[in-house]
Write an enzyme that holds these catalytic residues in place. Structure first.
Site, PDB file in Angstrom:
ATOM      1  N   TRP A  10       9.033 -47.655   0.378  1.00 25.43           N
ATOM      2  CA  TRP A  10       9.469 -46.256   0.385  1.00 25.43           C
ATOM      3  C   TRP A  10       9.470 -45.623  -1.008  1.00 25.43           C
ATOM      4  CZ3 TRP A  10      14.165 -46.109   4.346  1.00 25.43           C
ATOM      5  CH2 TRP A  10      13.639 -46.176   5.651  1.00 25.43           C
ATOM      6  N   LYS A  11       9.291 -46.431  -2.033  1.00 27.66           N
ATOM      7  CA  LYS A  11       9.282 -45.910  -3.407  1.00 27.66           C
ATOM      8  C   LYS A  11      10.543 -45.063  -3.641  1.00 27.66           C
ATOM      9  CE  LYS A  11       4.302 -46.223  -3.276  1.00 27.66           C
ATOM     10  NZ  LYS A  11       3.018 -45.808  -3.797  1.00 27.66           N
ATOM     11  N   GLU A  97       2.852 -49.207 -10.036  1.00 23.95           N
ATOM     12  CA  GLU A  97       3.606 -48.103 -10.650  1.00 23.95           C
ATOM     13  C   GLU A  97       4.592 -48.636 -11.688  1.00 23.95           C
ATOM     14  OE1 GLU A  97       4.853 -46.350  -6.954  1.00 23.95           O
ATOM     15  OE2 GLU A  97       2.771 -45.765  -6.579  1.00 23.95           O
ATOM     16  N   GLY A 170      -1.962 -44.031  -2.840  1.00 20.80           N
ATOM     17  CA  GLY A 170      -1.538 -42.631  -2.776  1.00 20.80           C
ATOM     18  C   GLY A 170      -2.672 -41.634  -2.922  1.00 20.80           C
ATOM     19  N   GLY A 230       2.762 -47.311   1.717  1.00 23.54           N
ATOM     20  CA  GLY A 230       3.593 -46.333   1.027  1.00 23.54           C
ATOM     21  C   GLY A 230       3.744 -45.075   1.868  1.00 23.54           C
ATOM     22  N   GLY A 231       2.925 -44.077   1.589  1.00 20.06           N
ATOM     23  CA  GLY A 231       3.036 -42.755   2.216  1.00 20.06           C
ATOM     24  C   GLY A 231       3.186 -42.795   3.734  1.00 20.06           C
TER      25      GLY A 231
HETATM   26  P1  PGA Z   1       0.163 -45.769  -0.305  1.00 20.60           P
HETATM   27  O1  PGA Z   1       1.024 -46.727  -1.265  1.00 20.60           O
HETATM   28  O2  PGA Z   1       0.163 -46.377   1.065  1.00 20.60           O
HETATM   29  O3  PGA Z   1       0.882 -44.431  -0.343  1.00 20.60           O
HETATM   30  O4  PGA Z   1      -1.215 -45.685  -0.880  1.00 20.60           O
HETATM   31  C1  PGA Z   1       0.935 -48.118  -1.161  1.00 20.60           C
HETATM   32  C2  PGA Z   1       1.793 -48.773  -2.217  1.00 20.60           C
HETATM   33  O5  PGA Z   1       1.870 -48.252  -3.342  1.00 20.60           O
HETATM   34  O6  PGA Z   1       2.422 -49.820  -1.973  1.00 20.60           O
END
Ligand code: PGA
Length: 249
Positions: A10-11, A97, A170, A230-231
Site C-alpha cells: 500500500w506504500k 523506492e 507505477g 502497488g496501485g
Molecule cells: P505498482 O507498484 O503495482 O504500482 O507498479 C508495485 C510495487 O512498487 O511494489
C-alpha cells in the site's frame, strides 16, 4: 510445489478509515481462498486496525520496512519486534523506492533481512534493475549483486524474493511474461548457486504494474510464483480479482 503468494504494497496510502473500508469490502471477496497466500502491507499507522479486522481471516500482514535494532534511540524507526507484536508475519525489505529515496544499499538491506529472520518475520526482498541499467545490458549483473549482497551470509530459510523492474513500477509498463520469466529463472539460478536444491522452494514474485488484466499471463510462467502489487491493490475489487487470478481466462 510453491504456493502462489499475492501481496499488496500500500506504500504511503490508506489511513485507518480507508483501511477499514477496504477490508470490509475485500475480505468477503477472498473468503475461502486457500490455494493462494494473501498478504497486505499497510503503512505502519494502519497495521493495528488491519490486524483487528483481519484477525480470523486468511489474509496475512506485512510491514513495509523495519530497522535492524530491537529497540533504542532511533527516532522514527520501527523494530522487527514491533511488527511481530502487531501480528505481522512478513516484511518488505529493500523496495526500490527505499533504495532510491532513502539511501538503502545492499548492505543495509542485508542487515534488515537478518534482523527480520531473527525475529521470525519472513522477508520479501525486492530487487530489480532501472531502465538505464536494462538499456546498458546490466540487468543480470544488477540482479546478481542484489541477490548475493542482500543475502550475504544467510541461509535460504523463509525467504521470498520480489523481482520489480524499476521502470515498471507505477508506470503502467509491465514486463512481458517472457521478460519476467527470464529474470526469475536467472534469480533462481543465482539462488541455486547459494542454496542448492533449496532454491526450488523460494518463491519469486513479480512486481511492477500488475493488474487484474495481466496477472494470469504472468502467473502462467514457470518461475513466477506470485505478485507484489502497488496501485492495483488499493481498490478492493481490483485486488480481489488479482488474488483470484485462476478464475480468469
Ligand atoms: P505498482 O507498484 O503495482 O504500482 O507498479 C508495485 C510495487 O512498487 O511494489
Amino acid at each position: 510445489m510453491r504456493k502462489p503468494l499475492i501481496a499488496a504494497n500500500w506504500k504511503m496510502h490508506m489511513n485507518t478509515g480507508e483501511t477499514r473500508e477496504f477490508l470490509q469490502a475485500f475480505l468477503p471477496q477472498v473468503e475461502g481462498v486457500t490455494d493462494v497466500e494473501i498478504v497486505i502491507a499497510p503503512p505502519f499507522t494502519s497495521i493495528a486496525e488491519a490486524a483487528r479486522l483481519m484477525k480470523d481471516s486468511n489474509v496475512r500482514l506485512a510491514g513495509q520496512n523495519l530497522y535492524w535494532e530491537e529497540k533504542g534511540a532511533f527516532t522514527g524507526e520501527i523494530s522487527p519486534l514491533m511488527l511481530t507484536d502487531l501480528g505481522c508475519t512478513y516484511v518488505i525489505i529493500g523496495h526500490s523506492e527505499r533504495r532510491q529515496y532513502f539511501g538503502e544499499t545492499d548492505e543495509t538491506v542485508n542487515r534488515r533481512i537478518r534482523a527480520a529472520l531473527a525475529a521470525g518475520l519472513k522477508p520479501i526482498l525486492c530487487i530489480g534493475e532501472t531502465l538505464q541499467q536494462r538499456e546498458a545490458g546490466e540487468t543480470f549483473n544488477v540482479l546478481r549483486r542484489q541477490v548475493r549482497d542482500g543475502l550475504n551470509g544467510m541461509e535460504a530459510e523463509d525467504l521470498v524474493i520480489a523481482y520489480e523492474p524499476v521502470w515498471a513500477i507505477g508506470t503502467g509498463k509491465t514486463a512481458t511474461p517472457e521478460m519476467a520469466q527470464e529474470a526469475h529463472a536467472f534469480i533462481r539460478e543465482e539462488l541455486g548457486a547459494l542454496y542448492g536444491e533449496k532454491a526450488g522452494s523460494v518463491r519469486i514474485l513479480y512486481g511492477g504494474s500488475v493488474k487484474p488484466e495481466n496477472v494470469a499471463s504472468l502467473m502462467a510462467e514457470r518461475d513466477v510464483d506470485g505478485g507484489l502489487v502497488g496501485g492495483a491493490s488499493l481498490k478492493p475489487d481490483s485486488f480481489a480479482r488479482i488474488v483470484r487470478f485462476r478464475e480468469q481466462n
